[in-house]
Design a protein around this motif. Structure first.
Motif, PDB file in Angstrom:
ATOM      1  N   ASN A 195       0.933  -1.253   0.097  1.00 13.43           N
ATOM      2  CA  ASN A 195       0.221  -0.048   0.075  1.00 13.43           C
ATOM      3  C   ASN A 195       0.652   1.468  -0.002  1.00 13.43           C
ATOM      4  OD1 ASN A 195      -2.459  -1.406  -0.515  1.00 13.43           O
ATOM      5  ND2 ASN A 195      -2.733  -2.195   2.686  1.00 13.43           N
ATOM      6  N   ASN A 196       2.589   1.212   0.949  1.00 14.56           N
ATOM      7  CA  ASN A 196       2.652   2.060   0.272  1.00 14.56           C
ATOM      8  C   ASN A 196       4.399   2.128  -0.374  1.00 14.56           C
ATOM      9  OD1 ASN A 196       0.994   3.408   3.086  1.00 14.56           O
ATOM     10  ND2 ASN A 196       2.516   2.122   3.932  1.00 14.56           N
ATOM     11  N   SER A 197       4.220   1.110  -0.891  1.00 12.20           N
ATOM     12  CA  SER A 197       5.158   0.926  -2.179  1.00 12.20           C
ATOM     13  C   SER A 197       5.509   1.797  -3.383  1.00 12.20           C
ATOM     14  CB  SER A 197       5.395  -0.585  -2.721  1.00 12.20           C
ATOM     15  OG  SER A 197       6.128  -0.780  -3.930  1.00 12.20           O
ATOM     16  N   ALA A 198       6.480   2.169  -3.666  1.00 10.79           N
ATOM     17  CA  ALA A 198       6.336   2.881  -5.000  1.00 10.79           C
ATOM     18  C   ALA A 198       6.610   2.308  -6.439  1.00 10.79           C
ATOM     19  CB  ALA A 198       7.338   3.994  -5.241  1.00 10.79           C
ATOM     20  N   SER A 199       6.653   0.734  -6.753  1.00 14.41           N
ATOM     21  CA  SER A 199       6.634   0.197  -7.713  1.00 14.41           C
ATOM     22  C   SER A 199       6.312  -1.229  -7.388  1.00 14.41           C
ATOM     23  CB  SER A 199       8.372   0.092  -8.409  1.00 14.41           C
ATOM     24  OG  SER A 199       8.376  -0.514  -9.264  1.00 14.41           O
ATOM     25  N   VAL A 200       5.090  -1.191  -7.059  1.00 13.28           N
ATOM     26  CA  VAL A 200       4.562  -3.099  -7.133  1.00 13.28           C
ATOM     27  C   VAL A 200       5.046  -3.243  -7.886  1.00 13.28           C
ATOM     28  CG1 VAL A 200       2.907  -4.100  -6.930  1.00 13.28           C
ATOM     29  CG2 VAL A 200       2.356  -2.503  -5.813  1.00 13.28           C
ATOM     30  N   GLU A 201       5.360  -3.472  -9.210  1.00 11.61           N
ATOM     31  CA  GLU A 201       5.713  -4.197 -10.497  1.00 11.61           C
ATOM     32  C   GLU A 201       7.199  -4.997  -9.792  1.00 11.61           C
ATOM     33  OE1 GLU A 201       4.257  -1.653 -11.296  1.00 11.61           O
ATOM     34  OE2 GLU A 201       2.676  -2.394 -12.002  1.00 11.61           O
ATOM     35  N   GLU A 202       8.180  -3.456 -10.033  1.00 15.38           N
ATOM     36  CA  GLU A 202       9.768  -4.060  -9.417  1.00 15.38           C
ATOM     37  C   GLU A 202       9.750  -4.960  -8.079  1.00 15.38           C
ATOM     38  OE1 GLU A 202      13.449  -1.437  -7.088  1.00 15.38           O
ATOM     39  OE2 GLU A 202      12.176  -0.698  -8.883  1.00 15.38           O
ATOM     40  N   PHE A 203       9.231  -4.735  -7.589  1.00 13.49           N
ATOM     41  CA  PHE A 203       8.384  -5.509  -6.366  1.00 13.49           C
ATOM     42  C   PHE A 203       8.180  -7.142  -6.176  1.00 13.49           C
ATOM     43  CE2 PHE A 203       6.137  -8.606  -2.869  1.00 13.49           C
ATOM     44  CZ  PHE A 203       7.532  -8.222  -1.777  1.00 13.49           C
ATOM     45  N   TYR A 204       7.740  -7.466  -6.938  1.00 15.72           N
ATOM     46  CA  TYR A 204       7.360  -9.218  -7.735  1.00 15.72           C
ATOM     47  C   TYR A 204       8.737  -9.601  -8.748  1.00 15.72           C
ATOM     48  CZ  TYR A 204       2.762  -8.702  -5.620  1.00 15.72           C
ATOM     49  OH  TYR A 204       1.417  -8.154  -5.003  1.00 15.72           O
ATOM     50  N   SER A 205       9.255  -8.382  -8.936  1.00 14.92           N
ATOM     51  CA  SER A 205      10.421  -9.175  -9.771  1.00 14.92           C
ATOM     52  C   SER A 205      11.599 -10.040  -8.898  1.00 14.92           C
ATOM     53  CB  SER A 205      11.351  -8.523 -10.964  1.00 14.92           C
ATOM     54  OG  SER A 205      11.955  -7.500 -10.184  1.00 14.92           O
ATOM     55  N   GLY A 206      11.828 -11.491  -9.946  1.00 12.11           N
ATOM     56  CA  GLY A 206      12.464 -11.890  -9.557  1.00 12.11           C
ATOM     57  C   GLY A 206      12.675 -12.993  -8.427  1.00 12.11           C
ATOM     58  N   TYR A 207      11.258 -12.774  -7.968  1.00 11.06           N
ATOM     59  CA  TYR A 207      11.269 -14.401  -7.633  1.00 11.06           C
ATOM     60  C   TYR A 207      10.902 -16.080  -8.070  1.00 11.06           C
ATOM     61  CZ  TYR A 207      10.374 -10.651  -3.612  1.00 11.06           C
ATOM     62  OH  TYR A 207      10.439  -9.807  -3.062  1.00 11.06           O
ATOM     63  N   ASP A 208      11.607 -16.803  -7.488  1.00 12.88           N
ATOM     64  CA  ASP A 208      10.709 -18.349  -7.832  1.00 12.88           C
ATOM     65  C   ASP A 208       9.308 -18.639  -7.556  1.00 12.88           C
ATOM     66  OD1 ASP A 208      13.729 -18.606  -8.795  1.00 12.88           O
ATOM     67  OD2 ASP A 208      14.618 -18.466  -7.237  1.00 12.88           O
ATOM     68  N   ALA A 209       9.182 -18.145  -6.358  1.00 12.39           N
ATOM     69  CA  ALA A 209       7.654 -18.993  -6.332  1.00 12.39           C
ATOM     70  C   ALA A 209       6.655 -17.358  -5.276  1.00 12.39           C
ATOM     71  CB  ALA A 209       7.695 -20.203  -5.041  1.00 12.39           C
ATOM     72  N   THR A 210       5.499 -17.085  -5.749  1.00 16.33           N
ATOM     73  CA  THR A 210       4.691 -16.747  -4.746  1.00 16.33           C
ATOM     74  C   THR A 210       3.815 -17.626  -3.722  1.00 16.33           C
ATOM     75  OG1 THR A 210       5.116 -15.002  -6.234  1.00 16.33           O
ATOM     76  CG2 THR A 210       3.527 -14.847  -4.801  1.00 16.33           C
ATOM     77  N   VAL A 211       3.764 -17.567  -2.391  1.00 12.88           N
ATOM     78  CA  VAL A 211       2.284 -18.191  -1.956  1.00 12.88           C
ATOM     79  C   VAL A 211       1.830 -16.964  -1.433  1.00 12.88           C
ATOM     80  CG1 VAL A 211       2.276 -19.442   0.800  1.00 12.88           C
ATOM     81  CG2 VAL A 211       4.652 -19.580  -1.038  1.00 12.88           C
ATOM     82  N   ILE A 212       0.494 -17.023  -1.541  1.00  9.25           N
ATOM     83  CA  ILE A 212      -0.295 -16.650  -1.601  1.00  9.25           C
ATOM     84  C   ILE A 212      -1.404 -16.806   0.222  1.00  9.25           C
ATOM     85  CG2 ILE A 212      -2.958 -15.001  -2.111  1.00  9.25           C
ATOM     86  CD1 ILE A 212      -0.469 -14.990  -4.034  1.00  9.25           C
ATOM     87  N   GLY A 213      -1.097 -16.032   0.763  1.00  9.53           N
ATOM     88  CA  GLY A 213      -1.867 -16.567   2.503  1.00  9.53           C
ATOM     89  C   GLY A 213      -0.769 -16.811   3.296  1.00  9.53           C
ATOM     90  N   ALA A 214      -0.518 -15.811   4.248  1.00  6.07           N
ATOM     91  CA  ALA A 214       0.192 -16.001   4.961  1.00  6.07           C
ATOM     92  C   ALA A 214      -0.126 -17.000   6.317  1.00  6.07           C
ATOM     93  CB  ALA A 214       1.326 -14.866   6.165  1.00  6.07           C
ATOM     94  N   GLY A 215      -0.673 -17.865   6.580  1.00  6.50           N
ATOM     95  CA  GLY A 215      -1.631 -18.780   7.234  1.00  6.50           C
ATOM     96  C   GLY A 215      -0.943 -20.051   8.192  1.00  6.50           C
ATOM     97  N   ALA A 216      -1.011 -20.798   8.600  1.00 10.17           N
ATOM     98  CA  ALA A 216      -0.220 -21.795   9.084  1.00 10.17           C
ATOM     99  C   ALA A 216       0.581 -22.558   7.439  1.00 10.17           C
ATOM    100  CB  ALA A 216      -0.559 -23.093  10.015  1.00 10.17           C
ATOM    101  N   ALA A 217      -0.096 -22.923   6.440  1.00  7.74           N
ATOM    102  CA  ALA A 217       0.213 -23.835   5.318  1.00  7.74           C
ATOM    103  C   ALA A 217       0.926 -22.977   4.556  1.00  7.74           C
ATOM    104  CB  ALA A 217      -1.137 -23.811   4.566  1.00  7.74           C
ATOM    105  N   GLY A 218       0.594 -21.424   4.422  1.00 10.01           N
ATOM    106  CA  GLY A 218       1.519 -20.674   3.191  1.00 10.01           C
ATOM    107  C   GLY A 218       3.140 -20.271   4.059  1.00 10.01           C
ATOM    108  N   ILE A 219       2.757 -19.727   5.293  1.00 16.27           N
ATOM    109  CA  ILE A 219       4.208 -20.256   6.721  1.00 16.27           C
ATOM    110  C   ILE A 219       5.001 -21.217   6.365  1.00 16.27           C
ATOM    111  CG2 ILE A 219       5.501 -19.055   8.303  1.00 16.27           C
ATOM    112  CD1 ILE A 219       2.929 -17.555   9.213  1.00 16.27           C
ATOM    113  N   THR A 220       4.510 -22.341   5.839  1.00 14.24           N
ATOM    114  CA  THR A 220       5.078 -24.057   6.293  1.00 14.24           C
ATOM    115  C   THR A 220       5.382 -23.817   4.554  1.00 14.24           C
ATOM    116  OG1 THR A 220       3.683 -24.438   7.804  1.00 14.24           O
ATOM    117  CG2 THR A 220       4.908 -26.284   6.757  1.00 14.24           C
ATOM    118  N   LEU A 221       4.649 -23.828   3.647  1.00 12.19           N
ATOM    119  CA  LEU A 221       5.603 -23.843   2.077  1.00 12.19           C
ATOM    120  C   LEU A 221       6.981 -23.052   2.204  1.00 12.19           C
ATOM    121  CD1 LEU A 221       5.122 -25.434  -0.428  1.00 12.19           C
ATOM    122  CD2 LEU A 221       3.443 -23.911  -0.592  1.00 12.19           C
TER     123      LEU A 221
END
Length: 91
Positions: free
Chosen positions: A6-32
């Protein structure tokens, strides 16, 4: 590293360079995310809420459930880091 998109100047730049994206920081998401990270992957763990519970984030659960009886969503689900595991106590 924590980034509030919400406070990031460049959302597109943030998402570049990741091998995986996990949606949801609950028990399963954090574990994965931890498992993938331990295997050397660069992982983005995305959570809709913040590190603390907020009324603003919880408003998404102000809804009516239909079908099988269930608890009111605003009380049964938690939208912040750790998800609904933050109120698991044998339920």
């Amino acid at each position: 590293m924590l980034t509030d998109l919400n406070n990031s100047a460049s959302v597109e730049e943030f998402y570049s360079g990741y091998d995986a994206t996990v949606i949801g920081a609950g028990a399963a998401g954090i574990t994965l995310a931890l498992k993938l990270s331990a295997e050397g992957k660069k992982v983005a763990l995305i959570e809709a809420g913040g590190l603390e519970l907020s009324d603003e984030s919880q408003q998404i659960y102000d809804a009516k459930t239909v079908g099988d009886p269930y608890f009111e969503l605003e009380f049964a689900r938690l939208r912040y880091f750790g998800g609904s595991t933050n109120h698991w106590s044998g339920v």
